[in-house]
Design an enzyme around this catalytic site. Structure first.
Site, mmCIF file in Angstrom:
data_model
loop_
_atom_site.group_PDB
_atom_site.id
_atom_site.type_symbol
_atom_site.label_atom_id
_atom_site.label_comp_id
_atom_site.label_asym_id
_atom_site.label_seq_id
_atom_site.Cartn_x
_atom_site.Cartn_y
_atom_site.Cartn_z
ATOM 1 N N THR A 150 1.105 -1.095 -0.198
ATOM 2 C CA THR A 150 0.093 0.079 0.004
ATOM 3 C C THR A 150 1.161 1.388 -0.039
ATOM 4 O OG1 THR A 150 -1.482 -0.511 1.194
ATOM 5 C CG2 THR A 150 -2.126 1.417 1.333
ATOM 6 N N ARG A 178 -12.905 -8.962 -1.741
ATOM 7 C CA ARG A 178 -11.931 -8.281 -0.704
ATOM 8 C C ARG A 178 -11.415 -7.706 0.219
ATOM 9 N NH1 ARG A 178 -6.090 -7.045 0.452
ATOM 10 N NH2 ARG A 178 -5.491 -7.812 2.240
ATOM 11 N N VAL A 179 -11.560 -6.889 1.440
ATOM 12 C CA VAL A 179 -11.706 -6.314 1.301
ATOM 13 C C VAL A 179 -10.089 -5.765 2.565
ATOM 14 C CG1 VAL A 179 -11.556 -3.084 2.756
ATOM 15 C CG2 VAL A 179 -13.129 -4.829 0.736
ATOM 16 N N ASP A 181 -7.065 -3.517 5.089
ATOM 17 C CA ASP A 181 -6.877 -2.756 5.922
ATOM 18 C C ASP A 181 -6.639 -1.425 5.510
ATOM 19 O OD1 ASP A 181 -4.003 -3.875 5.410
ATOM 20 O OD2 ASP A 181 -3.885 -1.171 7.085
ATOM 21 N N THR A 201 0.756 -0.327 5.900
ATOM 22 C CA THR A 201 0.778 -1.458 5.290
ATOM 23 C C THR A 201 1.685 -3.097 5.275
ATOM 24 O OG1 THR A 201 1.997 -1.814 2.815
ATOM 25 C CG2 THR A 201 3.173 -0.157 4.912
ATOM 26 N N GLY A 202 0.991 -3.574 4.632
ATOM 27 C CA GLY A 202 1.117 -5.002 5.374
ATOM 28 C C GLY A 202 -0.103 -6.240 4.542
#
Length: 300
Positions: A150, A178-179, A181, A201-202
């Site tokens: 991200t 799919r969503v 964070d 991010t991750g």
């Protein structure tokens, strides 16, 4: 003091654009949007916007969010297809008291009605990558999921206003709809101009389990520096997931407090991020080794 911090080296040009505005008394909302839009529009970056890697059906679905630290307004979109700048759509959603988070077809109708630019976001390069990866999954029995970087930014301007912005195409080969964070306030981002802001991010599925960005801001409010808040929140979540579930996915965070002091942390070997302030723009590396987080400037 003013400044901006963003995830990954791909944000370096965007941070330069943001600092140009901030040093000339620009608004932090415009600065973080300019930073993230630059990444969204670059097809060379395969985890965000145009050229982003598609889901299991070969469709690029985008998530993005915006938060204003002055009044805590949030705008977010999820599973949006065929719009060039989802971060700008998210920003526009902050203006209303209601309907601040839109997903799928509803978000696309809204964006269309607001006149946002529509275009096919699947590049030929991304399509070929998807086809090759799909074949490897079948032939070599590989895990389908790879790539979830991200772009997000947090910062403060000369008037003390703070904001955060995130954008992603999400987990490569993800399930339709799919969503992660990135559009979720408190998980992928959070900011309060009285305290500071953070973004992540991750692996979204694991980051959401700790509401890590809200936790970083809370820790800064309690008196921790931006760096120590990032380290504590990341290590606590990593250790908790490892103890409870046997492992933790990638977790990387950046933060900046209301004084412009920054921090970052990760549970992966190397996590480059970009900082821009009165001293200029620099790429910094965070890393994780033997249970400790280490940061240092990148050698050019």
């Amino acid at each position: 003091m003013w400044g901006i911090i963003a995830t990954w080296k791909m944000a370096e040009k965007g941070v330069h654009l943001a600092t140009n505005g901030l040093e000339n008394n620009g608004n932090i909302l415009d600065a973080v949007e300019a930073c993230v839009k630059d990444v969204e529009e670059n097809p060379d970056f395969s985890s965000v916007g145009y050229g982003g890697l598609p889901n299991e059906h070969g469709v690029v679905e985008l998530d993005a969010a915006f938060m204003n630290g002055e009044d805590l307004s949030v705008g977010a979109v999820a599973s949006v297809k065929d719009f060039l700048n989802p971060c700008s759509i998210a920003r526009s959603l902050m203006d209303s008291q209601f309907n601040n988070f839109l997903a799928g077809a509803g978000a696309e109708v809204y964006a269309q009605n607001k006149g946002f630019k529509r275009q096919n976001m699947l590049t030929e390069s991304a399509r070929k990558h998807w086809q090759e990866h799909k074949k490897k999954i079948h032939d070599e029995r590989l895990s389908p999921y790879a790539g979830h970087d991200t772009v997000c930014a947090a910062g403060v301007d000369k008037k003390g206003r703070m904001a955060t912005c995130t954008s992603t195409s999400g987990l490569f080969y993800k399930a339709q709809g799919r969503v992660g964070d990135s559009p979720i306030p408190g998980a992928g981002y959070y900011v309060d101009s009285d305290i500071g802001g953070a973004c992540a991010t991750g692996l979204g599925e694991d980051i959401m389990k700790g509401c890590i960005c809200y936790e970083i801001v809370r820790l800064m409010k309690s008196g921790l520096s931006a760096q120590l808040a990032c380290e504590k929140a990341t290590l606590d979540l990593h250790n908790s997931l490892t103890r409870r579930r046997g492992k933790a996915g990638d977790i990387s965070v950046v933060a900046m407090n209301h004084k412009g002091e920054y921090g970052a942390a990760t549970n992966r070997n190397s996590f480059p991020f970009v900082v821009g302030n009165e001293q200029g723009v620099k790429v910094v590396i965070a890393g994780y080794k033997n249970g400790r987080i280490i940061t240092g400037e990148q050698d050019d």
